[in-house]
Design an enzyme around this catalytic site. Sequence first.
Site, PDB file in Angstrom:
ATOM      1  N   CYS A  81       0.840  -1.203   0.000  1.00  0.00           N
ATOM      2  CA  CYS A  81       0.000   0.000   0.000  1.00  0.00           C
ATOM      3  C   CYS A  81       0.871   1.248   0.000  1.00  0.00           C
ATOM      4  O   CYS A  81       1.662   1.460   0.930  1.00  0.00           O
ATOM      5  CB  CYS A  81      -0.933  -0.030   1.208  1.00  0.00           C
ATOM      6  SG  CYS A  81      -1.822   1.514   1.493  1.00  0.00           S
ATOM      7  N   CYS A  84       0.356   3.452   3.031  1.00  0.00           N
ATOM      8  CA  CYS A  84       0.996   2.875   4.230  1.00  0.00           C
ATOM      9  C   CYS A  84       2.490   3.189   4.249  1.00  0.00           C
ATOM     10  O   CYS A  84       3.067   3.476   5.304  1.00  0.00           O
ATOM     11  CB  CYS A  84       0.788   1.361   4.259  1.00  0.00           C
ATOM     12  SG  CYS A  84      -0.945   0.860   4.344  1.00  0.00           S
ATOM     13  N   ARG A 415      30.233   2.784  28.156  1.00  0.00           N
ATOM     14  CA  ARG A 415      30.835   3.776  27.269  1.00  0.00           C
ATOM     15  C   ARG A 415      32.140   3.290  26.664  1.00  0.00           C
ATOM     16  O   ARG A 415      32.177   2.297  25.960  1.00  0.00           O
ATOM     17  CB  ARG A 415      31.008   5.108  28.016  1.00  0.00           C
ATOM     18  CG  ARG A 415      29.719   5.611  28.661  1.00  0.00           C
ATOM     19  CD  ARG A 415      29.894   6.932  29.356  1.00  0.00           C
ATOM     20  NE  ARG A 415      29.884   8.020  28.376  1.00  0.00           N
ATOM     21  CZ  ARG A 415      30.694   9.064  28.443  1.00  0.00           C
ATOM     22  NH1 ARG A 415      31.593   9.160  29.403  1.00  0.00           N
ATOM     23  NH2 ARG A 415      30.621  10.022  27.543  1.00  0.00           N
ATOM     24  N   HIS A 426      32.758  11.545  14.225  1.00  0.00           N
ATOM     25  CA  HIS A 426      32.343  12.956  14.228  1.00  0.00           C
ATOM     26  C   HIS A 426      33.527  13.851  13.878  1.00  0.00           C
ATOM     27  O   HIS A 426      33.400  14.788  13.081  1.00  0.00           O
ATOM     28  CB  HIS A 426      31.791  13.330  15.608  1.00  0.00           C
ATOM     29  CG  HIS A 426      30.370  12.920  15.833  1.00  0.00           C
ATOM     30  ND1 HIS A 426      29.333  13.376  15.054  1.00  0.00           N
ATOM     31  CD2 HIS A 426      29.818  12.090  16.764  1.00  0.00           C
ATOM     32  CE1 HIS A 426      28.198  12.853  15.491  1.00  0.00           C
ATOM     33  NE2 HIS A 426      28.461  12.058  16.518  1.00  0.00           N
ATOM     34  N   TRP A 486      25.175  13.292  12.985  1.00  0.00           N
ATOM     35  CA  TRP A 486      24.641  13.798  14.256  1.00  0.00           C
ATOM     36  C   TRP A 486      23.214  13.318  14.503  1.00  0.00           C
ATOM     37  O   TRP A 486      22.876  12.870  15.603  1.00  0.00           O
ATOM     38  CB  TRP A 486      24.701  15.325  14.239  1.00  0.00           C
ATOM     39  CG  TRP A 486      23.775  15.977  15.225  1.00  0.00           C
ATOM     40  CD1 TRP A 486      23.966  16.112  16.564  1.00  0.00           C
ATOM     41  CD2 TRP A 486      22.509  16.573  14.930  1.00  0.00           C
ATOM     42  NE1 TRP A 486      22.903  16.755  17.138  1.00  0.00           N
ATOM     43  CE2 TRP A 486      21.992  17.044  16.154  1.00  0.00           C
ATOM     44  CE3 TRP A 486      21.764  16.755  13.764  1.00  0.00           C
ATOM     45  CZ2 TRP A 486      20.745  17.691  16.231  1.00  0.00           C
ATOM     46  CZ3 TRP A 486      20.536  17.396  13.843  1.00  0.00           C
ATOM     47  CH2 TRP A 486      20.044  17.857  15.066  1.00  0.00           C
ATOM     48  N   ASN A 493      20.733   7.159  20.400  1.00  0.00           N
ATOM     49  CA  ASN A 493      20.575   7.513  21.807  1.00  0.00           C
ATOM     50  C   ASN A 493      19.137   7.349  22.266  1.00  0.00           C
ATOM     51  O   ASN A 493      18.873   6.875  23.378  1.00  0.00           O
ATOM     52  CB  ASN A 493      21.028   8.957  22.037  1.00  0.00           C
ATOM     53  CG  ASN A 493      22.531   9.108  22.055  1.00  0.00           C
ATOM     54  OD1 ASN A 493      23.268   8.128  22.137  1.00  0.00           O
ATOM     55  ND2 ASN A 493      23.001  10.342  21.945  1.00  0.00           N
ATOM     56  N   LYS A 508      21.542   8.655  28.314  1.00  0.00           N
ATOM     57  CA  LYS A 508      21.410   8.976  26.888  1.00  0.00           C
ATOM     58  C   LYS A 508      20.395  10.104  26.709  1.00  0.00           C
ATOM     59  O   LYS A 508      19.249   9.994  27.152  1.00  0.00           O
ATOM     60  CB  LYS A 508      20.958   7.739  26.107  1.00  0.00           C
ATOM     61  CG  LYS A 508      21.911   6.564  26.200  1.00  0.00           C
ATOM     62  CD  LYS A 508      23.252   6.862  25.579  1.00  0.00           C
ATOM     63  CE  LYS A 508      24.177   5.665  25.623  1.00  0.00           C
ATOM     64  NZ  LYS A 508      25.516   5.968  25.078  1.00  0.00           N
TER      65      LYS A 508
END
Length: 827
Positions: A81, A84, A415, A426, A486, A493, A508
């Site tokens: 669909c 949908c 961590r 990053h 990002w 998170n 988080k």
Amino acid sequence: MEPRCGRATSRSTPAQTHAGRKAAAAAAAFCLCFCLLYPSAVEAGLYTASDQIYLLTPENVESVLVNSTAAMVVEFYASWCGHCVSFSPIYKRLAADTREWKPAVNLAAIDCAAQESRQVCVDHRISGFPAIKFFHAYSAANSQGEVFKGFPRDVQGLRHLIIDNLEAHGEHWPPACPPLEPTSQAEIDVFFQTNTVQHLALIFEKADSYVGREVTLDLLQFENIAVRRVLNTDEHLVTKVGVTEFPSCFLYYPGGNFTRLGVDFEARSFYSYALQRLPGVVRSGKPQPVITDMLTNKTGDIWRPFNSSRVYMADLESTLHYSLRVELAAHTVIKGETLTSLKSYISVLAKYFPGRTVVMNVLKSLNSLLQNETADHIYYEAFKEVLDNTAQAADTALPEVVRWVGCQGSEPHFRRYPCGLWTLFHVLTIQANSTGGSDPLEVLNAMRNYVRSFFGCTYCAEHFERMAAEGLMEVNSLSSAVLWLWSRHNRVNNRIAGALSEDPLFPKIQWPSPEMCSACHTVKENGDHKWNKDKVLGFLLSHFSSSTILTDYLEDEIQILEKQREKHARQQLAPKHVERKAREALNSIMHFPPSPSSVEEEEEEEEDKGEEEEPQDEAVAYEEEEEEEAGDEAPAAGSEMEGKSSEPTSWARAEMEMGHNQRQAHRKPTIVGMRMRELQEDIVDLDSFVNQHFKAKALQLAASSRVKQRTLQREVEQEPRPAFSLGMELDAGLGMVGLQPMKENLELDVGQQRKRLLKRELARQYFGGEPELSHKGRWMSMLSIGFSKLDISLCVMLYFLSSMCLLAMYLFFKNRLRVRRIKIALP
């Protein structure tokens, strides 16, 4: 309906609230187990397990919908669909927006186009797609749910519709859901007497506002905090607190004191974030944040104070160490697509990593190795040799010391490496943007391929791959690559917030927080949160810039290079050490005890040698010891300095051999390949033993560097023959000891002869021998060269036993044959 709902919810007691929180934890665990148990459904329809949506199948639909302690919102859709497909992103955002509501309200979906699911959709009378139904808590088996007719196509409208249906529960209120009706002055006056929470937040709003109820559900999974609504029509409370604008949030303390909650915007998301960060407020089932001075005992490492708003080079170098030395080491042979992923990963690191000179030299060497590789595979050992700088190139080293700073956690499993890997990529996207890279997808593709090929968490890698497949192709500029990474980081998170992997000290959140970048956050016209992406981009460019990376806690480059040299020196000495151990093990097969005089002489020589020799470097002394054991002759240091020939004369060589034999006198000679005997029963002819020992030990001298030709005759029976000296030269092809004729007038030193005779006499006394052999003894010596009397006795005994056995067999068969002949003769 609302008053009825109020009566139901106002009867909640602290015990009921505690039970509700337990149910919340159980529901969260069920969600996790459900996603893990049905991976096949994840791949089939429009939704996956990472979308935080329950995927219904004919096998689990009854257990999820019937008699559930939480309300259920279910979308019935068909994967073919088009409408949908267009609605699916909105439903995914709704699931992410209401993830904190899960113990009270859960979202689910089922694909009616799947053959196995059609009957479920028929049973629930689904005739069009998409269709959404709301199932109350504790629904019966024949319940059809409440249909959302003409439901809105935006997240806020759907969220409000869910709250309206949730309040319609009446008596069957979800046990984990807090009260949503407005509070009163009477309840507030006795609140802290009937509840054990530390904070009470009052949200003053208008009757048609949903902010108070949304914030109440947002704080559902947190302890030590309660949220209540106060309508603007409650003049007594409004006047007492001094509220002038709606909505607004105030904190109420025992004693009747009120304090306004400071936020940038009077909106749901800002209220929720600020209340979750209050002292003592923790997620249900999570321990209190650990005090900093207690972290040393839990992690086994020293806690390093750090600035959470800065990036540390120690984290980046620790990430490289784990990535290149641990994760890559799991692949013995790297080939095919995996090799391609490694090449792109190292290439990006060599181009954009803002590291120190020694680290950058390593990355450039690795990149040169991979780019020049023409084969379709590479062995990790070859990669590791370059990584560890086995060739000892100048100013090239990657530290092996792991020092987490900004990525350290309150526990060893929190961590660290995942945080470091996110930070690394990053930084790489920012560096590519700052240096003007040509390909916007260069860094993102390298990250995607590395995670798919090498990242140790397989389940995490699959989630990231699906996330990358959705929108990675939308990146068309370097700045959009920065924002894409990002936004995906924030999505992860959101998905894992509250999971077991979340550090309670570092929960988080949607990053950056309002404290770090208040300008990055704003609101839409309807009050929903909105990111100011221009401000976010500016913050990211500044936060991950190479000029702002801190170098605290880094190991000094000189120390790194010195450690690398020491490690390389140990690796070079390791083969010689192994060879020495093997030689010592060979010598330990069979030992002879040293005579007292030889031990005393050796001790005296060691003392003299210790006085004469100068202190040496450990590695040099180790090499000289190896040369001594191998029988190599090295010229004296004084001769080398004076320019003399390094080849010793035959007499000097004989003296060196004599000294070597004296130092080795305490060592017990061995016969390779023979079974070790008890020492007290060993009776060995010394002359024959020396001959055997030469064959096994290859150039170890037994008594002296100058001996006469061996014989078994008496001294008076021997004819005059030229003497020979045992030289240290080897025949390269045959490996035999050379016999060199000596001058007949060369006399042995009297003192040396007396020492050698004394040793021989003491040895003969130990082995039970006599100074002079009798006639019988000479024959025994000839017949038992290299064997003891016990060996000869055993041979005689075995010969006797075998003879008796043969005689017995002969008599047995002879007697049996006679009996058979008699039986044949009978009629």
